[in-house]
Design an enzyme around this catalytic site. Structure first.
Site, PDB file in Angstrom:
ATOM      1  N   ASP A  55      19.591  11.149  -0.082  1.00  0.00           N
ATOM      2  CA  ASP A  55      19.021  10.126  -0.961  1.00  0.00           C
ATOM      3  C   ASP A  55      19.761   8.818  -0.704  1.00  0.00           C
ATOM      4  O   ASP A  55      20.996   8.812  -0.639  1.00  0.00           O
ATOM      5  CB  ASP A  55      19.215  10.576  -2.420  1.00  0.00           C
TER       6      ASP A  55
ATOM      7  N   PHE B  38      11.735   2.336   5.415  1.00  0.00           N
ATOM      8  CA  PHE B  38      10.484   2.733   4.744  1.00  0.00           C
ATOM      9  C   PHE B  38      10.737   3.331   3.363  1.00  0.00           C
ATOM     10  O   PHE B  38       9.839   3.365   2.538  1.00  0.00           O
ATOM     11  CB  PHE B  38       9.769   3.835   5.551  1.00  0.00           C
TER      12      PHE B  38
ATOM     13  N   SER C  33       4.399  -5.079   1.321  1.00  0.00           N
ATOM     14  CA  SER C  33       3.020  -4.689   1.056  1.00  0.00           C
ATOM     15  C   SER C  33       2.189  -5.911   0.712  1.00  0.00           C
ATOM     16  O   SER C  33       2.708  -6.892   0.150  1.00  0.00           O
ATOM     17  CB  SER C  33       3.024  -3.728  -0.132  1.00  0.00           C
TER      18      SER C  33
ATOM     19  N   TYR D  44       5.765  -1.468  -9.202  1.00  0.00           N
ATOM     20  CA  TYR D  44       5.892  -1.192  -7.766  1.00  0.00           C
ATOM     21  C   TYR D  44       5.889  -2.503  -6.976  1.00  0.00           C
ATOM     22  O   TYR D  44       6.777  -2.759  -6.146  1.00  0.00           O
ATOM     23  CB  TYR D  44       4.755  -0.272  -7.291  1.00  0.00           C
TER      24      TYR D  44
ATOM     25  N   LYS E  80       8.827  -4.698  -4.506  1.00  0.00           N
ATOM     26  CA  LYS E  80       8.683  -5.276  -3.158  1.00  0.00           C
ATOM     27  C   LYS E  80       9.051  -6.754  -3.162  1.00  0.00           C
ATOM     28  O   LYS E  80       9.751  -7.243  -2.263  1.00  0.00           O
ATOM     29  CB  LYS E  80       7.243  -5.087  -2.652  1.00  0.00           C
TER      30      LYS E  80
ATOM     31  N   PHE F 247      -1.317  -4.160   4.938  1.00  0.00           N
ATOM     32  CA  PHE F 247      -2.537  -4.168   4.138  1.00  0.00           C
ATOM     33  C   PHE F 247      -2.863  -2.696   3.800  1.00  0.00           C
ATOM     34  O   PHE F 247      -2.027  -2.028   3.229  1.00  0.00           O
ATOM     35  CB  PHE F 247      -3.616  -5.036   4.792  1.00  0.00           C
TER      36      PHE F 247
HETATM   37  P1  NAD Z   1       5.648   7.862   1.859  1.00  0.00           P
HETATM   38  O1  NAD Z   1       5.874   8.207   0.428  1.00  0.00           O
HETATM   39  O2  NAD Z   1       4.820   8.779   2.681  1.00  0.00           O
HETATM   40  O3  NAD Z   1       7.051   7.650   2.598  1.00  0.00           O
HETATM   41  C1  NAD Z   1       8.193   7.170   1.934  1.00  0.00           C
HETATM   42  C2  NAD Z   1       9.336   8.126   2.252  1.00  0.00           C
HETATM   43  O4  NAD Z   1      10.518   7.672   1.594  1.00  0.00           O
HETATM   44  C3  NAD Z   1       9.065   9.552   1.750  1.00  0.00           C
HETATM   45  O5  NAD Z   1       9.241  10.442   2.825  1.00  0.00           O
HETATM   46  C4  NAD Z   1      10.098   9.756   0.653  1.00  0.00           C
HETATM   47  O6  NAD Z   1      10.518  11.104   0.587  1.00  0.00           O
HETATM   48  C5  NAD Z   1      11.199   8.804   1.065  1.00  0.00           C
HETATM   49  N1  NAD Z   1      12.048   8.300  -0.022  1.00  0.00           N
HETATM   50  C6  NAD Z   1      11.676   7.721  -1.185  1.00  0.00           C
HETATM   51  N2  NAD Z   1      12.751   7.389  -1.903  1.00  0.00           N
HETATM   52  C7  NAD Z   1      13.845   7.759  -1.190  1.00  0.00           C
HETATM   53  C8  NAD Z   1      15.247   7.677  -1.417  1.00  0.00           C
HETATM   54  N3  NAD Z   1      15.754   7.177  -2.537  1.00  0.00           N
HETATM   55  N4  NAD Z   1      16.072   8.160  -0.464  1.00  0.00           N
HETATM   56  C9  NAD Z   1      15.589   8.700   0.676  1.00  0.00           C
HETATM   57  N5  NAD Z   1      14.277   8.806   0.938  1.00  0.00           N
HETATM   58  C10 NAD Z   1      13.410   8.341   0.010  1.00  0.00           C
HETATM   59  O7  NAD Z   1       5.046   6.386   1.890  1.00  0.00           O
HETATM   60  P2  NAD Z   1       4.409   5.587   3.119  1.00  0.00           P
HETATM   61  O8  NAD Z   1       2.969   5.440   2.845  1.00  0.00           O
HETATM   62  O9  NAD Z   1       4.878   6.142   4.398  1.00  0.00           O
HETATM   63  O10 NAD Z   1       5.087   4.178   2.862  1.00  0.00           O
HETATM   64  C11 NAD Z   1       6.273   3.786   3.529  1.00  0.00           C
HETATM   65  C12 NAD Z   1       6.702   2.452   2.977  1.00  0.00           C
HETATM   66  O11 NAD Z   1       5.648   1.513   3.156  1.00  0.00           O
HETATM   67  C13 NAD Z   1       7.012   2.455   1.487  1.00  0.00           C
HETATM   68  O12 NAD Z   1       8.108   1.615   1.261  1.00  0.00           O
HETATM   69  C14 NAD Z   1       5.756   1.885   0.862  1.00  0.00           C
HETATM   70  O13 NAD Z   1       6.015   1.245  -0.365  1.00  0.00           O
HETATM   71  C15 NAD Z   1       5.306   0.902   1.925  1.00  0.00           C
HETATM   72  N6  NAD Z   1       3.866   0.639   1.907  1.00  0.00           N
HETATM   73  C16 NAD Z   1       2.974   1.681   1.992  1.00  0.00           C
HETATM   74  C17 NAD Z   1       1.604   1.420   1.948  1.00  0.00           C
HETATM   75  C18 NAD Z   1       0.589   2.536   1.976  1.00  0.00           C
HETATM   76  O14 NAD Z   1      -0.551   2.330   1.517  1.00  0.00           O
HETATM   77  N7  NAD Z   1       0.913   3.689   2.521  1.00  0.00           N
HETATM   78  C19 NAD Z   1       1.145   0.104   1.849  1.00  0.00           C
HETATM   79  C20 NAD Z   1       2.083  -0.917   1.792  1.00  0.00           C
HETATM   80  C21 NAD Z   1       3.441  -0.643   1.827  1.00  0.00           C
HETATM   81  C1  WQD Z   2      -9.139   0.681  -1.925  1.00  0.00           C
HETATM   82  C2  WQD Z   2     -10.503   0.364  -2.524  1.00  0.00           C
HETATM   83  C3  WQD Z   2     -10.585   0.725  -4.898  1.00  0.00           C
HETATM   84  C4  WQD Z   2     -10.029   5.079  -4.706  1.00  0.00           C
HETATM   85  C5  WQD Z   2      -3.174   0.373  -2.979  1.00  0.00           C
HETATM   86  C6  WQD Z   2      -1.963  -0.232  -3.631  1.00  0.00           C
HETATM   87  C7  WQD Z   2      -1.281  -1.183  -2.701  1.00  0.00           C
HETATM   88  C8  WQD Z   2      -0.984  -0.532  -1.342  1.00  0.00           C
HETATM   89  C9  WQD Z   2      -2.164   0.203  -0.795  1.00  0.00           C
HETATM   90  C10 WQD Z   2       1.278   0.192  -1.218  1.00  0.00           C
HETATM   91  C11 WQD Z   2     -10.417  -0.372  -3.859  1.00  0.00           C
HETATM   92  C12 WQD Z   2     -11.520   1.677  -4.189  1.00  0.00           C
HETATM   93  C13 WQD Z   2     -10.185   3.740  -4.389  1.00  0.00           C
HETATM   94  C14 WQD Z   2     -11.147   5.773  -5.262  1.00  0.00           C
HETATM   95  C15 WQD Z   2     -12.457   3.765  -5.113  1.00  0.00           C
HETATM   96  N1  WQD Z   2       0.063   0.427  -1.424  1.00  0.00           N
HETATM   97  N2  WQD Z   2     -11.379   3.089  -4.586  1.00  0.00           N
HETATM   98  N3  WQD Z   2     -12.316   5.094  -5.441  1.00  0.00           N
HETATM   99  O1  WQD Z   2      -5.888  -0.465  -4.352  1.00  0.00           O
HETATM  100  O2  WQD Z   2      -6.220  -1.715  -2.162  1.00  0.00           O
HETATM  101  O3  WQD Z   2      -4.068  -0.657  -2.630  1.00  0.00           O
HETATM  102  O4  WQD Z   2      -2.739   1.057  -1.796  1.00  0.00           O
HETATM  103  O5  WQD Z   2       1.836  -0.870  -1.095  1.00  0.00           O
HETATM  104  O6  WQD Z   2      -0.121  -1.599  -3.339  1.00  0.00           O
HETATM  105  O7  WQD Z   2      -2.383  -0.911  -4.811  1.00  0.00           O
HETATM  106  O8  WQD Z   2      -6.010   0.776  -2.117  1.00  0.00           O
HETATM  107  O9  WQD Z   2      -7.054   2.835  -1.330  1.00  0.00           O
HETATM  108  O10 WQD Z   2      -6.403   2.650  -3.775  1.00  0.00           O
HETATM  109  O11 WQD Z   2      -8.331   1.309  -2.917  1.00  0.00           O
HETATM  110  O12 WQD Z   2     -13.542   3.198  -5.318  1.00  0.00           O
HETATM  111  O13 WQD Z   2     -11.057   6.967  -5.605  1.00  0.00           O
HETATM  112  O14 WQD Z   2     -11.164   1.606  -2.826  1.00  0.00           O
HETATM  113  O15 WQD Z   2     -11.150   0.277  -6.107  1.00  0.00           O
HETATM  114  O16 WQD Z   2     -11.509  -1.255  -3.901  1.00  0.00           O
HETATM  115  P1  WQD Z   2      -5.611  -0.583  -2.903  1.00  0.00           P
HETATM  116  P2  WQD Z   2      -6.914   1.987  -2.532  1.00  0.00           P
END
Ligand code: NAD
Ligand code: WQD
Length: 345
Positions: A58, A80, A124, A148, A152, A177
């Site tokens: 952690d 990440f 993000s 959340y 960021k 995105f």
């Molecule tokens: P994910 O949850 O699959 O991966 C995050 C990883 O971090 C996990 O494996 C989790 O176990 C680990 N983790 C969390 N807290 C921890 C800690 N305290 N110590 C050690 N490990 C820890 O998420 P993801 O989708 O791969 O996202 C990766 C990064 O990108 C995140 O920071 C997320 O906020 C950011 N992000 C994701 C998205 C998305 O839609 N997937 C969009 C924008 C930004």
């Molecule tokens: C996409 C579109 C929904 C689910 C989120 C986080 C953002 C980022 C990415 C980490 C929207 C619609 C969705 C469903 C639907 N994460 N939708 N039915 O909301 O753009 O972003 O994930 O940083 O912070 O807010 O992504 O995939 O949830 O939604 O109609 O069951 O799909 O309303 O228009 P979003 P999403």
């Protein structure tokens, strides 16, 4: 010399580990597996044929993390690790602030101590808040609408302060995105816990029969068909973006934010149609109310990343749908084998 990847077992992290190994980097992965499984890392090893160290640690555990810096010659960090569920962050803000912000502080303190000053941070598009003007460039106004998103934004500001305090730091803030899709091998993909929140994992769950129908959150947005528009980006393109950013932070100093998106928006209905077209599966859906906190339209201006990192998204919506489906249909229970699920139910 190795690249430390925090959160490397997660969705974006595991795809990036794979690209880093394929590009010849030595990597060291740290993850507490709170939202992932070590099976993803086993498969990274299987697909690449390359070994790497994994520490189940952690980030909040300073002593254990320090051991990682002691035992390895780290030259850069791709960070990440963090919690990412928007709804959960509204219910449990303190958990999000502690995990995401304190975790990053512990990491940065150790980096400073061990003179590791090159970092890529997963931010993000959520940092643009309720921005209604598109495309969104890095200069667009910032704001958070939930805990959340605020983690960021705060971390981005911390990165700026760290650089101001010591100009030897080199930090790339990557604002993703909407990452979707999976590795083209079908061995790596997104494996959300429980019922998914995000659109694509929900669609693939409907397609695989785990969920009956998709709920479309609102059809009264000012978009072509009334449903929400987003900039979906293939996770492999996103992973490649990290390699480009790594090259940049190795060569320069500074702190810069980059949008990683395609620059093209698709509505929910367009996504459902593309998925049906590519996979031949029907996705039943019903229209429901808007999801609180959602915005109508969000897509990037990705030209800064193209100009300064030499990165551009290459994969289109059909590849995103095809790869998401290949992953889900090959791994209906994600990283847990089907037999294991049957044994425990
Ligand atoms: P994910 O949850 O699959 O991966 C995050 C990883 O971090 C996990 O494996 C989790 O176990 C680990 N983790 C969390 N807290 C921890 C800690 N305290 N110590 C050690 N490990 C820890 O998420 P993801 O989708 O791969 O996202 C990766 C990064 O990108 C995140 O920071 C997320 O906020 C950011 N992000 C994701 C998205 C998305 O839609 N997937 C969009 C924008 C930004
Ligand atoms: C996409 C579109 C929904 C689910 C989120 C986080 C953002 C980022 C990415 C980490 C929207 C619609 C969705 C469903 C639907 N994460 N939708 N039915 O909301 O753009 O972003 O994930 O940083 O912070 O807010 O992504 O995939 O949830 O939604 O109609 O069951 O799909 O309303 O228009 P979003 P999403």
């Amino acid at each position: 010399m190795a690249v430390l990847v925090t959160g490397g077992a997660g969705y974006v992290g595991s795809h990036t580990c794979l690209e880093l190994l394929n590009a010849g980097y030595e990597i060291v992965v740290v993850d507490n597996l709170c939202n992932s499984s070590s099976e993803s890392l086993r498969r990274v090893n299987e697909v690449t044929g390359k070994d790497f160290k994994f520490y189940q640690i952690d980030l909040l555990d300073r002593q254990s993390l320090e051991e990682v810096f002691n035992q390895n010659k780290i030259e850069a960090v791709v960070h990440f690790a963090g919690l990412k569920a928007v709804g959960e962050s509204v219910r449990l803000p303190l958990r999000y602030y502690h995990n995401n912000i304190t975790g990053t502080l512990v990491l940065c303190e150790l980096m400073q101590e061990y003179a590791v000053k090159r970092m890529i941070f997963s931010s993000s598009a959520t940092v643009y808040g309720m921005s209604e003007s598109v495309p969104i460039s890095e200069k667009s106004p910032l704001g958070a609408t939930n805990a959340y998103g605020r983690t960021k934004l705060i971390i981005e500001e911390i990165m700026q302060d760290v650089y101001v305090s010591d100009p030897n730091w080199s930090i790339a803030i990557l604002r993703y995105f909407n990452p979707i899709g999976a590795h083209s091998s079908g061995r790596l993909g997104e494996d959300p816990n429980g019922i998914p929140n995000n659109l694509m994992p929900f669609i693939t769950q409907v397609a695989v029969g785990g969920v009956k129908e998709l709920q479309i959150y609102g059809n009264d947005y000012p978009t072509l068909d009334g449903t929400g528009v987003r900039d979906y980006i293939h996770v492999e393109d996103l992973a490649r973006g990290h390699l480009k950013a790594l090259e940049k932070v190795m060569a320069t100093t500074g702190v810069e934010a980059y949008n990683l998106g395609t620059g093209r928006g698709y509505s929910v209905i367009e996504m459902v149609s593309a998925f049906e077209r590519v996979t031949g599966r029907r996705i039943p859906y019903k229209m429901t109310d808007r999801r609180p906190g959602d915005i109508g339209i969000c897509y990037s201006d990705p030209t800064k990343a193209e100009r300064e990192l030499g990165w551009i998204a290459e994969k289109g919506i059909e590849e995103m749908c095809r790869d998401a489906w290949r992953w889900q249909s090959n791994n209906p229970c994600g990283y847990i084998e089907e037999e294991e699920v049957l044994r425990t139910t």
